[in-house]
Design an enzyme around this catalytic site. Sequence first.
Site, PDB file in Angstrom:
ATOM      1  CD  GLU A  72      48.851 -46.108  68.472  1.00  0.00           C
ATOM      2  OE1 GLU A  72      48.195 -45.947  69.521  1.00  0.00           O
ATOM      3  OE2 GLU A  72      48.347 -46.514  67.412  1.00  0.00           O
ATOM      4  CD  GLU A 145      43.490 -52.278  69.991  1.00  0.00           C
ATOM      5  OE1 GLU A 145      43.408 -51.474  69.035  1.00  0.00           O
ATOM      6  OE2 GLU A 145      44.411 -52.237  70.838  1.00  0.00           O
TER       7      GLU A 145
END
Length: 428
Positions: A72, A145
């Site tokens: 993504e 992240e």
Amino acid sequence: MEFSKIYNPDINETVYFAEHRSGVGVFVIPKKDFSKKYAIIGANIGSVNNHFYPLGESEPCRVPDGIAHFLEHKMFEQSDGTNAFDKFSIYGANANAYTSFTSTCYLFSCTKNFDECYEHLLSYVSDPYFTDENVSKEMGIIGQEIRMYDDDGDWRVMFNLLEAMYEKCPVNIDIAGTTESISKITKDTLYKCYNTFYNPSNMVICICGDVDIEKIGKITDKVMPNKKTGAKAVSIFPDEKETVFKKEVTQNLSVAFPLFNIGYKDKCGYEGNELLKNEIAAEILLLTIASKSSDLYTSLYEEGLINEEFSYDTMYENAFSCVMLGGESKNPTLTEEKITKYIKEKNGVTKEEFDRAKKVIWGDYVRSYNNVEKVAGMFLRNILKGVNTLEFKEVFDSIDLDFVNNKYHTLFDDDKKSISIVYPNKEN
């Protein structure tokens, strides 16, 4: 592209749908005089799809955990060095993307320049660009992240619960993977996943707003392939026992108050409208038991064991199904004991509670059609997991009190229950 048209008198809504020659399904819910327009395209690949048959190959392969989320991220980087978001900004649109356990979606909303935005959405999702250099660069970004979420109490209490409930099903793996697993991702594995799951036969487009149906067809014809380039992807999931893997898991993190999540594991393998029927039944149960108007909530709140953060959720997918409830509590163990005791003693849903809950769910469903994001997102999620959204009313009406109470007694079983608790660090 020829669209079929269905009018639903129950909600006074019309839906246009077509299967494009490329294989992608296109659903349009027109909303005349709405200022906002919304489009979303979804691929049937999420974090659980890590074992599958690659397109054109006869032997299955296993890819690193977190690859759907990694893919993504990489889809926004264009071969000319630009970012796909930049053009949306020029058109005055808001764009985003997300990866869930079972799907990856790209979307935008706008009040003008819809045709240009829609063409751009289809174009960049159809044009991957992966190199050794940009893959290596992305590892550092996603690694940061992952580490950030490792310290997030709300995130960890949920995933710790999934790890306790599921022994083999990959829903027990963080959507982003781990720093170790993403280090094994290469441009070749990304292209293998892309070619398998992003072929149009494995994707759905949903659009909602005051849009031109004919122009949507022309743009789809212009950008998408003029013939099918693949088939629906086939993923492989391990056999998962009905009982939970672990009864309890705890962790200490830098949180202000203890957090807890209680989960009840439903069976795997629901398909089509059966999946929707069981999901609605579970929502009726949780509305009755744990909503802010319930006796349980009132009792726990008045005793100071929970606060306004207490909530519940259902997760019903083809490969796994469960319900969860939890929040903050000064005494998670005592709160869990009281919740379990209440559920056992209640022993079912009354006719009055059942009727009230069904009215709430039907009202929420009808109101969702006033929000372009909600209705398009609902259509996309259901279609990707094989649910016929156009038959929602039929499925909804088929749910009676006996079905819901049978679900009550099979779902709320101690052998299918786990609890996850995150306590504050001792120095806190």
